[in-house]
Design an enzyme around this catalytic site. Sequence first.
Site, short mmCIF file in Angstrom:
data_model
loop_
_atom_site.label_atom_id
_atom_site.label_comp_id
_atom_site.label_asym_id
_atom_site.label_seq_id
_atom_site.Cartn_x
_atom_site.Cartn_y
_atom_site.Cartn_z
N TYR A 152 0.86 -1.19 0.00
CA TYR A 152 0.00 0.00 0.00
C TYR A 152 0.89 1.24 0.00
O TYR A 152 1.86 1.34 0.76
CB TYR A 152 -0.90 -0.01 1.23
N HIS A 153 0.57 2.22 -0.85
CA HIS A 153 1.41 3.40 -1.05
C HIS A 153 0.90 4.56 -0.18
O HIS A 153 -0.22 5.05 -0.37
CB HIS A 153 1.38 3.81 -2.51
N GLY A 154 1.73 5.02 0.77
CA GLY A 154 1.37 6.18 1.58
C GLY A 154 1.61 7.47 0.83
O GLY A 154 2.12 7.48 -0.29
#
Length: 354
Positions: A153-155
Site C-alpha cells: 500500500y502506497h502512503g
Amino acid sequence: MKIKFCDTYEVCDPRLMLLVFMPEMQSMNESCTVGPSITYLTCLLHLCVEWLELENLEDYLNYVDYLLWVFTPLIIVFILPFFIFFFLYLSILFLHVYKRKNELKEAYSNSIWDGARKTLASLWDGHATIWHGYEIHGLENIPDEGPALIVYYHGALPVDYYYFVAKVILLKGRTCQTVGDHFLFKIPGFKPLLDVFSVIHGPKEECVRALRNGHLLAIAPGGVREAIFSDESYVIVWGNRKGFAQVAIDAQVPIIPMFTQNVREGFRSLGSLSVFRWLYERFKFPFVPVYGGFPVKFRTYLGDPIPYNPNVTAAELAEKAKCAIQFLIDKHQKIPGNIFRALLERFHKRHKED
C-alpha cells in the site's frame, strides 16, 4: 561619560547626538527621561516609537505574536516533509563521495556498492527507529534466496518502504528492486540513488527479467494515484490494474502483501482538493502538497505469500492480492486514522489485532 540635561535627569551621549542632529526631537525629552538614569537602547527605542507615532506598538506586537502562534504549527507541518527529501539528497551526496573515494569507472554497477547500500541502510534504519519507533512483522515471509513479488500500500510519502528496504538489506542481506513512477527519474540528482538501489520504471518485460534472475521486486499497484487520493480511511486505489499480477504469473513467483500501520498519519496529502486532482490528471505529475512528518508509530506487516498458481488469471490474482492487503489494513489499522492516537502508540504496545 554622562552629560546633564537638567537639574534632575541625565542622558547618555547618544541622546545628546540625537538632539543635536534632530532638533525636532527636543520636545520628546520629557517622554524619554522617565527615570533618574536611562540606558541608551531604552531611550532610543522610546524615541523611535514616538517619532514614528507607534503609540500602539504593543498592540501591533501582540497581533504579530498571535499570528505566529496560529500559523507556526501550519508552517512546521508543511516544512517537515522536506527533511525526508533533505535526507535523500544527503544519501545521494554520500554516494558521490563513495564513488570518488573508490575511483570507479563504471558507477553503480560493481559489488563494491554493497558497502554503500549497507551504510545508507544503517542510517535510514536509525532514522526509522528514532523518529517512528519502526517495527517490522512477518519478515520471515521474505525468502532468504530466490524471487518474490512484494505488493504494498502506497502512503502519501512512502518512507515506510524506505525503512523496509533498509531492514531487508541489514537483516536479510538482500537488495529489493523497486518499480518506481516515471516522475522519479525526472527529479534532479536522483539517478545515483535510483541506480544503487535498483529502482526501475518497467516495462513488464524488465520486471519479469528481474524476478527470473532471482531478485526480490516490490511494486505499489496504486502508485502515485493512491499516494495522492487515498486518505486516513485507507482506501485502496488500484482501479483495474493487474499488470503486476501478470508479471508474477509470467515469472512464476509468489506475491507477498505488505502494509504499514499509521503510514497515513505520518504524512498526509491535500489530494482531496479538486484543483490538485485536476493538475494531476492534466500533467500526470504530483503537484499535490504533502504535510506532516509526525513521529507516529510505524509497524510494517508482511502477510502470507500468495503462491503461484498456473490456473489463476491475472485479474483473479490481482483481486487476491488486493484482498490480502485489505485484510492487513482491517486487522492492524484503526479507521479512520488518527494522528494523536498514532502518536500515543509510541508509548505502549497495544495495537489493533482484529
